[in-house]
Motif scaffolding. Structure first.
Motif, mmCIF file in Angstrom:
data_model
loop_
_atom_site.group_PDB
_atom_site.id
_atom_site.type_symbol
_atom_site.label_atom_id
_atom_site.label_comp_id
_atom_site.label_asym_id
_atom_site.label_seq_id
_atom_site.Cartn_x
_atom_site.Cartn_y
_atom_site.Cartn_z
ATOM 1 N N SER A 1 51.546 46.773 29.671
ATOM 2 C CA SER A 1 53.055 46.588 31.378
ATOM 3 C C SER A 1 52.425 46.213 32.560
ATOM 4 N N SER A 2 50.984 45.386 32.816
ATOM 5 C CA SER A 2 50.231 45.366 33.707
ATOM 6 C C SER A 2 50.928 43.507 34.197
ATOM 7 N N VAL A 3 51.309 42.900 32.447
ATOM 8 C CA VAL A 3 51.546 41.501 31.982
ATOM 9 C C VAL A 3 52.682 41.119 33.033
ATOM 10 N N ALA A 4 53.550 42.402 32.351
ATOM 11 C CA ALA A 4 54.928 42.388 32.585
ATOM 12 C C ALA A 4 55.369 42.479 34.680
ATOM 13 N N THR A 5 54.570 43.518 34.888
ATOM 14 C CA THR A 5 54.656 42.578 36.376
ATOM 15 C C THR A 5 54.442 41.369 37.109
ATOM 16 N N LEU A 6 53.477 40.690 36.382
ATOM 17 C CA LEU A 6 53.044 39.602 36.791
ATOM 18 C C LEU A 6 54.250 38.421 37.131
ATOM 19 N N SER A 7 54.100 37.951 38.278
ATOM 20 C CA SER A 7 54.924 36.199 39.046
ATOM 21 C C SER A 7 54.650 35.516 38.172
ATOM 22 N N MET B 1 50.699 52.210 32.286
ATOM 23 C CA MET B 1 50.058 51.537 32.916
ATOM 24 C C MET B 1 49.084 52.675 34.065
ATOM 25 N N LYS B 2 48.021 52.136 33.877
ATOM 26 C CA LYS B 2 46.791 53.997 34.442
ATOM 27 C C LYS B 2 46.016 52.795 35.450
ATOM 28 N N THR B 3 45.778 53.473 36.803
ATOM 29 C CA THR B 3 44.949 53.312 37.498
ATOM 30 C C THR B 3 43.614 52.966 37.410
ATOM 31 N N VAL B 4 42.812 52.457 37.203
ATOM 32 C CA VAL B 4 41.458 52.427 36.654
ATOM 33 C C VAL B 4 40.445 53.025 37.881
ATOM 34 N N PRO B 5 39.574 54.283 37.110
ATOM 35 C CA PRO B 5 38.910 55.238 37.909
ATOM 36 C C PRO B 5 38.923 55.151 39.511
ATOM 37 N N GLN B 6 37.724 55.620 40.080
ATOM 38 C CA GLN B 6 37.171 54.386 41.281
ATOM 39 C C GLN B 6 35.563 54.610 40.566
ATOM 40 N N SER B 7 35.139 55.627 39.972
ATOM 41 C CA SER B 7 33.663 56.213 39.950
ATOM 42 C C SER B 7 32.918 55.932 38.983
ATOM 43 N N ASP B 8 31.823 55.685 38.388
ATOM 44 C CA ASP B 8 31.647 54.820 37.546
ATOM 45 C C ASP B 8 31.752 55.612 36.256
ATOM 46 N N GLU C 1 39.533 33.372 38.355
ATOM 47 C CA GLU C 1 39.749 34.608 38.329
ATOM 48 C C GLU C 1 41.202 35.511 38.352
ATOM 49 N N LEU C 2 40.987 36.937 38.084
ATOM 50 C CA LEU C 2 41.995 37.931 37.454
ATOM 51 C C LEU C 2 43.163 38.253 38.362
ATOM 52 N N PRO C 3 44.798 38.680 37.913
ATOM 53 C CA PRO C 3 44.923 38.998 39.425
ATOM 54 C C PRO C 3 45.163 40.889 39.237
ATOM 55 N N SER C 4 45.039 41.153 40.640
ATOM 56 C CA SER C 4 44.604 41.712 41.131
ATOM 57 C C SER C 4 45.133 43.815 40.040
ATOM 58 N N VAL C 5 46.140 43.413 39.654
ATOM 59 C CA VAL C 5 47.053 44.357 38.784
ATOM 60 C C VAL C 5 46.496 44.783 37.437
ATOM 61 N N LEU C 6 46.065 43.490 37.044
ATOM 62 C CA LEU C 6 45.079 43.739 36.182
ATOM 63 C C LEU C 6 44.003 44.151 36.040
ATOM 64 N N ARG C 7 43.238 44.655 36.985
ATOM 65 C CA ARG C 7 41.728 44.590 37.091
ATOM 66 C C ARG C 7 41.899 45.948 37.407
ATOM 67 N N ARG C 8 42.812 46.608 37.657
ATOM 68 C CA ARG C 8 43.012 47.827 38.290
ATOM 69 C C ARG C 8 43.656 48.739 37.226
ATOM 70 N N ASP D 1 48.878 37.250 23.639
ATOM 71 C CA ASP D 1 47.730 38.101 23.200
ATOM 72 C C ASP D 1 47.493 38.792 24.105
ATOM 73 N N ILE D 2 47.185 38.620 25.334
ATOM 74 C CA ILE D 2 46.607 39.473 25.861
ATOM 75 C C ILE D 2 47.331 41.294 26.306
ATOM 76 N N ALA D 3 49.053 39.815 26.557
ATOM 77 C CA ALA D 3 49.712 41.617 26.204
ATOM 78 C C ALA D 3 50.100 42.494 25.316
ATOM 79 N N SER D 4 49.717 41.823 24.196
ATOM 80 C CA SER D 4 49.393 43.059 22.494
ATOM 81 C C SER D 4 48.317 43.352 23.105
#
Length: 313
Positions: free
Chosen positions: A282-288, A1-8, A225-232, A274-277
């Motif tokens: 990687s981010s789906v695996a961290t969800l509660s 999982m890579k973090t979304v860059p902060q700048s556009d 709303e989306l869990p923050s881990v997916l947004r990142r 579907d979303i995971a595949s």
């Protein structure tokens, strides 16, 4: 999982790099990350092999080879089986191989002969070429993309198809290189959700449309709303998941841009698997458990329709 860059601009570079790899695979030029036929950049989630319906999988490409046949046959739940056999027969195979969309905006747009069409994020050109055939020789189709390998592939596909009423433009969808009131229809296929400034994209689409012009796109939308881990998560963003707008936010941004007659029609609904595949494993695996339940079934592919009013002001 890579973090979304902060700048556009950083985000734009990351998304462009992913789509450039897809174009280079189809063009036959190995990218820096291509290490083997079935490596992560070939036949991996939301990449070339999974963007093609069954007949295209017979084409000569890394992802059509026997070592990836099981991946090809299964197909990505978001990007596969979007076009009819007749439509695929109208365009070069390479245009379909490079398609990473989530719908069929050319069917949605109900194009008429003589109309001018703009495809935002045109990729390998599949929707531009189909649009050009629908509007006929008296119409015209523009494709806008920021990725050089995709533009090269699209132009090659145009030449192979022998279609003249097409022009591919280099640029970003937040700053469309066309004058105001210049096209009758704006289409897009799972690209607007990749922008970090979707409001600006919609304002630009409104600007270039003629009065009475139509906005008709396929996009990924989230209902809730989306869990923050997916947004990142950069991987899920580039795979058309994390960047998805919430449905009511989409409607609000369209209204703020000036559009009327706004409709959002669900065309597909995706499970958590579907979303995971499709690039978010990687981010789906961290969800509660609670977060997993909140996400399951909330991602949709949608036809998004709107219209620029006939009278301005």
């Amino acid at each position: 999982m890579k973090t979304v860059p902060q700048s556009d601009e950083q985000l734009r570079q990351e998304v462009s790099a992913r789509y450039a790899r897809t174009a280079l695979q189809v063009l036959g030029s190995p990218s820096e990350q291509d290490t083997s036929c079935c490596g992560p950049s070939c036949c991996g989630p939301a990449e070339v092999a999974e963007s093609q319906p069954a007949p295209v999988s017979q084409a000569s490409s890394c992802c059509a080879s026997s070592c990836c046949s099981s991946d090809v046959s299964q197909g990505d739940p978001i990007t596969s089986d979007l076009y009819t056999q007749m439509e695929l027969g109208e365009i070069p195979v390479a245009a379909a191989l490079a398609s990473l969309g989530c719908g069929n905006p050319t069917a949605l747009a109900e194009l008429s002969p003589g109309e001018k069409v703009l495809d935002l994020g045109s990729g390998g050109g599949i929707d531009v070429l189909l649009s050009a055939r629908r509007v006929g020789p008296t119409g015209f189709a523009y494709g806008l993309d920021m990725t050089d390998p995709m533009l090269e592939l699209a132009e090659r596909n145009r030449q192979e198809a022998g279609i003249e009423n097409v022009q591919f433009l280099k640029g970003i969808i937040e700053a469309i290189p066309l004058p105001e009131n210049s096209v009758d229809v704006v289409i897009s296929n799972c690209v607007i959700n990749l922008s970090a400034n979707k409001g600006q994209v919609l304002r630009e689409a409104y600007r270039v449309l003629t009065p009475g012009g139509r906005f008709a796109v396929s996009d990924i939308v989230v209902q809730g709303e989306l869990p923050s881990v997916l947004r990142r998560d950069m991987e899920s963003w580039a795979g058309c998941v994390a960047g998805a707008l919430e449905e009511e936010t989409y409607r609000s941004l369209l209204r703020e841009a000036g559009f009327v007659d706004i409709e959002i029609e669900v065309t597909r609904r995706y499970s958590l698997d579907d979303i995971a595949s499709s690039g978010a494993n990687s981010s789906v695996a961290t969800l509660s458990p609670q977060e997993r339940a909140s996400v399951d079934g909330r991602f949709i592919s949608a036809f998004v329709r709107a219209r620029k009013p006939e009278k301005q002001g």
